[in-house]
Enzyme design. Structure first.
Site, short mmCIF file in Angstrom:
data_model
loop_
_atom_site.label_atom_id
_atom_site.label_comp_id
_atom_site.label_asym_id
_atom_site.label_seq_id
_atom_site.Cartn_x
_atom_site.Cartn_y
_atom_site.Cartn_z
N HIS A 1 -2.20 0.78 6.45
CA HIS A 1 -2.17 -0.56 5.85
C HIS A 1 -1.32 -1.54 6.65
O HIS A 1 -1.83 -2.59 7.07
CB HIS A 1 -1.70 -0.49 4.40
CG HIS A 1 -1.46 -1.82 3.78
ND1 HIS A 1 -2.47 -2.74 3.59
CD2 HIS A 1 -0.31 -2.41 3.33
CE1 HIS A 1 -1.96 -3.84 3.04
NE2 HIS A 1 -0.66 -3.66 2.87
N HIS B 1 6.46 -4.76 6.55
CA HIS B 1 6.52 -5.58 5.34
C HIS B 1 6.63 -4.77 4.05
O HIS B 1 7.06 -5.31 3.02
CB HIS B 1 5.32 -6.54 5.27
CG HIS B 1 4.04 -5.93 4.80
ND1 HIS B 1 3.15 -5.30 5.65
CD2 HIS B 1 3.48 -5.84 3.56
CE1 HIS B 1 2.10 -4.87 4.96
NE2 HIS B 1 2.28 -5.19 3.69
N GLU C 1 10.44 -2.41 0.15
CA GLU C 1 9.97 -2.20 -1.21
C GLU C 1 9.67 -0.73 -1.51
O GLU C 1 9.92 -0.25 -2.61
CB GLU C 1 8.70 -3.03 -1.44
CG GLU C 1 8.14 -2.95 -2.84
CD GLU C 1 6.90 -3.83 -2.99
OE1 GLU C 1 6.06 -3.51 -3.83
OE2 GLU C 1 6.79 -4.83 -2.25
N ASP C 2 9.18 0.00 -0.51
CA ASP C 2 8.63 1.33 -0.77
C ASP C 2 9.39 2.49 -0.12
O ASP C 2 8.98 3.63 -0.26
CB ASP C 2 7.17 1.40 -0.28
CG ASP C 2 6.25 0.52 -1.12
OD1 ASP C 2 6.67 0.11 -2.21
OD2 ASP C 2 5.13 0.24 -0.68
N ASP D 1 -2.12 -9.42 4.25
CA ASP D 1 -1.91 -8.25 3.39
C ASP D 1 -3.00 -8.17 2.31
O ASP D 1 -3.59 -7.11 2.07
CB ASP D 1 -0.53 -8.36 2.74
CG ASP D 1 -0.28 -7.30 1.68
OD1 ASP D 1 -0.14 -6.12 2.04
OD2 ASP D 1 -0.22 -7.66 0.49
#
Length: 573
Positions: free
Chosen positions: A75, A99, A103-104, A164
């Site tokens: 991704h 990016h 967050e992950d 995205d």
């Protein structure tokens, strides 16, 4: 997907792998296509930096999978590749690769900025979602607010978000049906208009078609089949028009390139023409890109109108009056010898780049051969400046509702002083008043449109001249909320009433406390001595104003708060 529960400091293996990734200087095989595309635009770009960013992202996401079952790294690599194909600079591609890391994964924003610089950190932070556990149902709105505020520092945040979403829509078939609809609908309402505002039609068209496919699947398939059939059956006619167009330009000694541009499927379907009646003019446009300056576009227009009969109502001059997203071109529709209507777009080379890439065309001009921005950022677009002004006072729900409207199709109106205002279609005189200033909006009394009195709820139209008449004291009508179109007007009207309600509640609460304490004098003594603020803070209120407001709204009663605390009670004998 939330960040894994990993004790980073204790994970020696994790750190060792990350340090090895950070030391990478040669691209992995999976990143070679990305780097090759970037070098095509910027031959002296920092390949080692891109390779390192990919290696770090690959390491951080190594245990994660997408819904398709593929490695997650696919991704961010795809997002970076989309941006590379648009010619974005190196820092943007690095941010695209990273990016999702904050967050992950356990990689913090501080780590990222330290390793790849503040410029990259700002972009990654801008596209990182807020914590849903903290914001609950308001998370979507607060995430959008965060992104818009970040765009004030760097517009490239919005470009990463668009890329995205393009890749997420390309792979949307792996999501359950209800999520497909939710994502596609949100994209159509917010991100498609955002792409248009930025002028990035290359992404806008793909986003529109992907949303069309998932929201109106049956119509999408019918449109695709019908358009393919019409293009195949009328290929000879289409080529003949292009040849005639080239001959006409040559006879006027206008040097230009002529291209036949297929209209994307969403545009064809939503144009209003029945599918059974589609002709070649509904499925293609002719693009004329003149060499030289804008003046040659008008020469080309003369050549076109000299050959075919124009339809005056279909002519638009976006060179003399450019669109809000930098777009500059001439649009004309003519009737050919066969009776077909043909739409022709005429522009120069730079305008053609802007028509495809919008704000990205400016980024190209500010980027050196090494892939770095070499000059300061451009001024914020007018629509972004307007959005940034009113979003601060909006709740998450008001923000999303207002943005859906403000990013929709726009009109321009004039004030009697000659000021030009850009407003969403369907705007009213009340919207005009608040666009001028919140104080003018709050004191709105009446308006004239083109010299005639108009109702507050009347819709203004393209080119109207509006005069706002104000009253001495502010006092917007709550009924305006039913017709006001802009987020700024709706938020300002709501804020005015919330402020008045809070003021009333504060007064009611203070009177209730005074009555409970035996009069205003005792109340003032308790306020002056600090006893009352102490009681308010023990009850969880930071200020007396907050305490009185809660009292006025009935959220707390004097009996709940104004009792001695245990340590203040006299000891029993």
């Amino acid at each position: 997907m939330g960040a894994p529960d990993v004790d980073v400091t204790a994970s020696t293996e994790w750190w060792r792998g990350l340090n090895q990734a950070k030391a990478t200087t040669r691209p992995a095989g999976e990143a070679e296509a990305l780097i090759a595309e970037h070098l095509r635009w910027y031959p002296k770009a920092d390949v080692a930096l891109l390779a390192r960013a990919y290696a770090v992202a690959d390491h951080l996401h190594r245990e994660q999978k997408r819904k398709s079952g593929e490695p997650f790294i696919i991704h961010p690599l795809a997002v970076a590749t989309i941006l590379a194909e648009l010619g974005l600079d190196t820092a943007t591609l690095v941010a695209a690769l990273l990016h999702d890391t904050v967050e992950d994964t356990p990689f913090s924003l501080g780590h990222l900025a330290a390793e790849f610089g503040t410029e990259v950190g700002v972009m990654v932070d801008g596209v990182t979602k807020v914590d849903r556990s903290m914001y609950g149902s308001a998370a979507a709105g607060e995430t959008f607010r965060k992104m818009v505020v970040a765009a004030r520092d760097d517009l490239r945040v919005l470009l990463i978000k668009l890329a995205d979403r393009v890749h997420n829509l390309r792979t949307l078939q792996f999501q359950p049906p209800h999520k497909r609809v939710k994502i596609a609908k949100g994209t159509r309402e917010l991100l498609v208009p955002l792409a248009e505002r930025l002028g990035v039609y290359k992404l806008k068209r793909e986003l529109e078609d992907l949303c069309f496919e998932y929201l109106e699947t049956e119509e999408f398939e019918h449109t695709r089949e019908r358009v393919a059939r019409v293009r195949d059956e009328t290929r000879y006619e289409t080529d003949s028009v292009a040849t005639a167009l080239r001959d006409s330009l040559a006879s006027f000694r206008v040097k230009a390139d002529v291209d036949v541009r297929p209209r994307h499927l969403s545009s064809v379907f939503h144009s209003g023409s029945p599918l059974v009646d589609l002709g070649p003019s509904a499925t293609v446009r002719y693009l004329v890109v003149v060499r030289g300056g804008e003046q040659n576009a008008y020469l080309a227009l003369g050549a076109v109108h000299g050959r075919w009969q124009p339809i005056p109502a279909k002519f638009r001059d976006f060179i003399a009056s450019p669109k809000y997203n930098l777009y500059k071109a001439l649009h004309t529709t003519v009737v050919t010898e066969s009776g077909r209507r043909v739409q022709i777009i005429i522009c120069d080379g730079r305008a053609q780049q802007v028509s495809e890439y919008g704000i990205i065309a400016e980024i190209h001009e500010r980027t050196g051969r090494d892939g770095r921005l070499v000059s300061g950022r451009t001024t914020d677009p007018e629509w972004l400046t307007r959005l940034l002004r009113w979003q601060e006072g909006a709740s998450a729900e008001e923000l999303l509702e207002g943005v859906r409207t403000d990013l929709a199709d726009s009109i321009t109106v004039l004030t009697v002083n000659g000021q030009i205002l850009t407003l969403p279609e369907g705007s009213t005189p009340v919207d005009v008043a608040y666009a001028l200033d919140n104080e003018i909006g709050d004191r709105f009394s009446a308006a004239t449109v083109n010299g005639r009195l108009a109702l507050p709820s009347a819709q203004v139209r393209e080119g109207d001249t509006v005069q706002i008449i104000t009253k001495a004291e502010p006092g917007p009508d709550r009924a305006w909320l039913e017709s006001a179109r802009t987020g700024k007007a709706r938020v300002a009207i709501g804020a005015w009433y919330r402020t008045r309600a809070r003021e009333k509640a504060e007064g009611d609460g203070r009177r209730a406390v005074a009555e409970y304490m035996g009069g205003d004098r005792r109340l003032i003594e308790a306020e002056t001595s600090g006893d009352l603020i102490g009681a308010a803070r023990r009850a969880g209120y930071v200020t007396l104003e907050d305490f009185y407001v809660a009292m006025g709204y009935g959220q707390v009663t004097p009996e709940d708060v104004l009792v001695p605390s245990p340590e203040e009670k006299p000891e029993e004998e």
